[in-house]
Design an enzyme around this catalytic site. Structure first.
Site, PDB file in Angstrom:
ATOM      1  N   LYS A  41      35.611  40.868  43.413  1.00 27.28           N
ATOM      2  CA  LYS A  41      36.408  40.202  44.453  1.00 27.28           C
ATOM      3  C   LYS A  41      37.876  40.101  44.002  1.00 27.28           C
ATOM      4  O   LYS A  41      38.198  40.319  42.829  1.00 27.28           O
ATOM      5  CB  LYS A  41      35.792  38.834  44.742  1.00 27.28           C
ATOM      6  CG  LYS A  41      34.360  38.930  45.309  1.00 27.28           C
ATOM      7  CD  LYS A  41      33.730  37.560  45.544  1.00 27.28           C
ATOM      8  CE  LYS A  41      32.335  37.681  46.131  1.00 27.28           C
ATOM      9  NZ  LYS A  41      31.679  36.359  46.357  1.00 27.28           N
TER      10      LYS A  41
ATOM     11  N   TYR B  37      29.382  40.278  55.474  1.00 26.07           N
ATOM     12  CA  TYR B  37      28.876  38.903  55.379  1.00 26.07           C
ATOM     13  C   TYR B  37      28.293  38.412  56.703  1.00 26.07           C
ATOM     14  O   TYR B  37      28.247  37.195  56.941  1.00 26.07           O
ATOM     15  CB  TYR B  37      29.987  37.962  54.913  1.00 26.07           C
ATOM     16  CG  TYR B  37      30.173  37.896  53.403  1.00 26.07           C
ATOM     17  CD1 TYR B  37      29.075  37.804  52.544  1.00 26.07           C
ATOM     18  CD2 TYR B  37      31.434  37.890  52.826  1.00 26.07           C
ATOM     19  CE1 TYR B  37      29.237  37.737  51.161  1.00 26.07           C
ATOM     20  CE2 TYR B  37      31.607  37.819  51.452  1.00 26.07           C
ATOM     21  CZ  TYR B  37      30.502  37.745  50.624  1.00 26.07           C
ATOM     22  OH  TYR B  37      30.660  37.662  49.257  1.00 26.07           O
TER      23      TYR B  37
ATOM     24  N   PHE C 150      31.449  28.032  55.576  1.00 24.07           N
ATOM     25  CA  PHE C 150      32.298  28.744  54.617  1.00 24.07           C
ATOM     26  C   PHE C 150      32.614  30.170  55.048  1.00 24.07           C
ATOM     27  O   PHE C 150      33.315  30.885  54.319  1.00 24.07           O
ATOM     28  CB  PHE C 150      31.651  28.733  53.222  1.00 24.07           C
ATOM     29  CG  PHE C 150      30.288  29.379  53.142  1.00 24.07           C
ATOM     30  CD1 PHE C 150      30.148  30.750  53.013  1.00 24.07           C
ATOM     31  CD2 PHE C 150      29.134  28.597  53.203  1.00 24.07           C
ATOM     32  CE1 PHE C 150      28.900  31.340  52.933  1.00 24.07           C
ATOM     33  CE2 PHE C 150      27.875  29.184  53.125  1.00 24.07           C
ATOM     34  CZ  PHE C 150      27.759  30.561  52.996  1.00 24.07           C
TER      35      PHE C 150
ATOM     36  N   THR D 284      25.189  31.661  42.388  1.00 24.63           N
ATOM     37  CA  THR D 284      26.334  31.716  43.307  1.00 24.63           C
ATOM     38  C   THR D 284      27.425  30.732  42.886  1.00 24.63           C
ATOM     39  O   THR D 284      28.611  31.070  42.879  1.00 24.63           O
ATOM     40  CB  THR D 284      25.867  31.383  44.736  1.00 24.63           C
ATOM     41  OG1 THR D 284      24.786  32.258  45.066  1.00 24.63           O
ATOM     42  CG2 THR D 284      26.985  31.537  45.745  1.00 24.63           C
TER      43      THR D 284
ATOM     44  N   ARG E 247      29.327  35.063  35.990  1.00 19.59           N
ATOM     45  CA  ARG E 247      29.871  33.825  36.564  1.00 19.59           C
ATOM     46  C   ARG E 247      29.820  32.677  35.553  1.00 19.59           C
ATOM     47  O   ARG E 247      30.739  31.845  35.500  1.00 19.59           O
ATOM     48  CB  ARG E 247      29.115  33.473  37.846  1.00 19.59           C
ATOM     49  CG  ARG E 247      29.455  34.411  39.016  1.00 19.59           C
ATOM     50  CD  ARG E 247      28.450  34.312  40.128  1.00 19.59           C
ATOM     51  NE  ARG E 247      28.846  35.051  41.336  1.00 19.59           N
ATOM     52  CZ  ARG E 247      28.032  35.306  42.344  1.00 19.59           C
ATOM     53  NH1 ARG E 247      26.775  34.894  42.303  1.00 19.59           N
ATOM     54  NH2 ARG E 247      28.457  35.979  43.398  1.00 19.59           N
TER      55      ARG E 247
ATOM     56  N   HIS F 280      30.355  40.148  44.062  1.00 23.60           N
ATOM     57  CA  HIS F 280      29.233  40.191  44.998  1.00 23.60           C
ATOM     58  C   HIS F 280      28.254  41.215  44.452  1.00 23.60           C
ATOM     59  O   HIS F 280      28.670  42.246  43.926  1.00 23.60           O
ATOM     60  CB  HIS F 280      29.683  40.639  46.394  1.00 23.60           C
ATOM     61  CG  HIS F 280      28.522  41.112  47.220  1.00 23.60           C
ATOM     62  ND1 HIS F 280      27.682  40.247  47.866  1.00 23.60           N
ATOM     63  CD2 HIS F 280      28.019  42.352  47.434  1.00 23.60           C
ATOM     64  CE1 HIS F 280      26.714  40.938  48.465  1.00 23.60           C
ATOM     65  NE2 HIS F 280      26.904  42.221  48.217  1.00 23.60           N
TER      66      HIS F 280
HETATM   67  P1  ATP Z   1      27.636  37.142  47.153  1.00 20.71           P
HETATM   68  O1  ATP Z   1      26.978  37.477  48.487  1.00 20.71           O
HETATM   69  O2  ATP Z   1      29.125  36.967  47.254  1.00 20.71           O
HETATM   70  O3  ATP Z   1      27.144  38.038  46.061  1.00 20.71           O
HETATM   71  P2  ATP Z   1      25.665  35.208  46.704  1.00 20.71           P
HETATM   72  O4  ATP Z   1      24.707  36.223  47.247  1.00 20.71           O
HETATM   73  O5  ATP Z   1      25.417  34.656  45.344  1.00 20.71           O
HETATM   74  O6  ATP Z   1      27.137  35.738  46.703  1.00 20.71           O
HETATM   75  P3  ATP Z   1      25.724  34.006  49.303  1.00 20.71           P
HETATM   76  O7  ATP Z   1      24.808  32.912  49.695  1.00 20.71           O
HETATM   77  O8  ATP Z   1      25.477  35.379  49.846  1.00 20.71           O
HETATM   78  O9  ATP Z   1      25.805  34.018  47.720  1.00 20.71           O
HETATM   79  O10 ATP Z   1      27.204  33.557  49.716  1.00 20.71           O
HETATM   80  C1  ATP Z   1      28.248  34.492  49.866  1.00 20.71           C
HETATM   81  C2  ATP Z   1      29.523  33.889  49.326  1.00 20.71           C
HETATM   82  O11 ATP Z   1      29.912  32.792  50.153  1.00 20.71           O
HETATM   83  C3  ATP Z   1      29.397  33.315  47.917  1.00 20.71           C
HETATM   84  O12 ATP Z   1      29.715  34.277  46.944  1.00 20.71           O
HETATM   85  C4  ATP Z   1      30.415  32.190  47.921  1.00 20.71           C
HETATM   86  O13 ATP Z   1      31.712  32.661  47.607  1.00 20.71           O
HETATM   87  C5  ATP Z   1      30.407  31.731  49.357  1.00 20.71           C
HETATM   88  N1  ATP Z   1      29.533  30.568  49.505  1.00 20.71           N
HETATM   89  C6  ATP Z   1      28.179  30.566  49.570  1.00 20.71           C
HETATM   90  N2  ATP Z   1      27.693  29.329  49.725  1.00 20.71           N
HETATM   91  C7  ATP Z   1      28.779  28.520  49.744  1.00 20.71           C
HETATM   92  C8  ATP Z   1      28.969  27.121  49.874  1.00 20.71           C
HETATM   93  N3  ATP Z   1      27.937  26.309  50.010  1.00 20.71           N
HETATM   94  N4  ATP Z   1      30.235  26.654  49.853  1.00 20.71           N
HETATM   95  C9  ATP Z   1      31.302  27.460  49.734  1.00 20.71           C
HETATM   96  N5  ATP Z   1      31.197  28.803  49.619  1.00 20.71           N
HETATM   97  C10 ATP Z   1      29.961  29.324  49.617  1.00 20.71           C
HETATM   98 MG    MG Z   2      24.988  37.228  49.100  1.00 21.22          MG
END
Ligand code: ATP
Ligand code: MG
Length: 148
Positions: free
Chosen positions: A20, A60, A68, A102, A113, A126
């Protein structure tokens, strides 16, 4: 006689990794790529790009409507990202584990992370969550195709 399961070939998987904008601006492209390669995984596609908003929204789409969504889309569009296709045995699960939880505050030391990030708003990478998501995301980010 049926072969013992240890001798069955393990299918190769290809996963999408994004470094990112925060990871690029903090000059962590080399460190993150080094960890992926040191694990024994192969980079089979790699590019630095400014992602168009439409691509990031599609990427996304599962989070559309969540609180978010806007900020995570804006963050991914805020600067260049590195998109990487990574291939290897059980690559999808292996990479998710390497990246860590995450929220970096929950990520184990030894993960990207857990070692390099502090905030969920800037969690550096990601990676695809399962093989189906990987196929969908690779088609989006590498629409020109990847080596077989
Ligand atoms: P990514 O998809 O980025 O690899 P992830 O699969 O670990 O991350 P996801 O649940 O897909 O997590 O969320 C996508 C992104 O949205 C996260 O990387 C984070 O930056 C943001 N995000 C997720 N949950 C939250 C939250 N509760 N508050 C703020 N930002 C969030
Ligand atoms: Mg994800």
């Amino acid at each position: 006689m049926k072969p013992h399961k240890e001798f069955l070939p393990v299918p190769l998987e290809t996963s999408l990794v994004l470094i990112k904008p925060g990871g690029v601006s903090r000059r962590l492209v080399g460190e993150i790529t080094r960890r992926i390669e040191a694990r024994g995984l192969a980079v089979v596609g790699l590019k630095l790009m400014s992602a168009p908003r439409s691509l990031v929204e599609e990427h996304y789409s599962e989070h559309q409507g969540k609180g978010f969504f806007e900020s995570v889309v804006a963050y991914l569009c805020s600067g260049p990202v590195v998109a990487m296709a990574v291939r290897g045995e059980n690559a999808v699960r292996a990479i998710r584990a390497m990246m860590g939880a995450t929220n970096p505050l929950d990520a184990e030391p030894g993960t990207v992370r857990g070692d390099l990030a502090l905030s969920i708003d800037d969690n550096l990478t990601h990676s695809s969550s399962d093989p189906e998501a990987a196929a969908r995301e690779l088609a989006l980010w590498f629409s020109e195709g990847l080596p077989a």
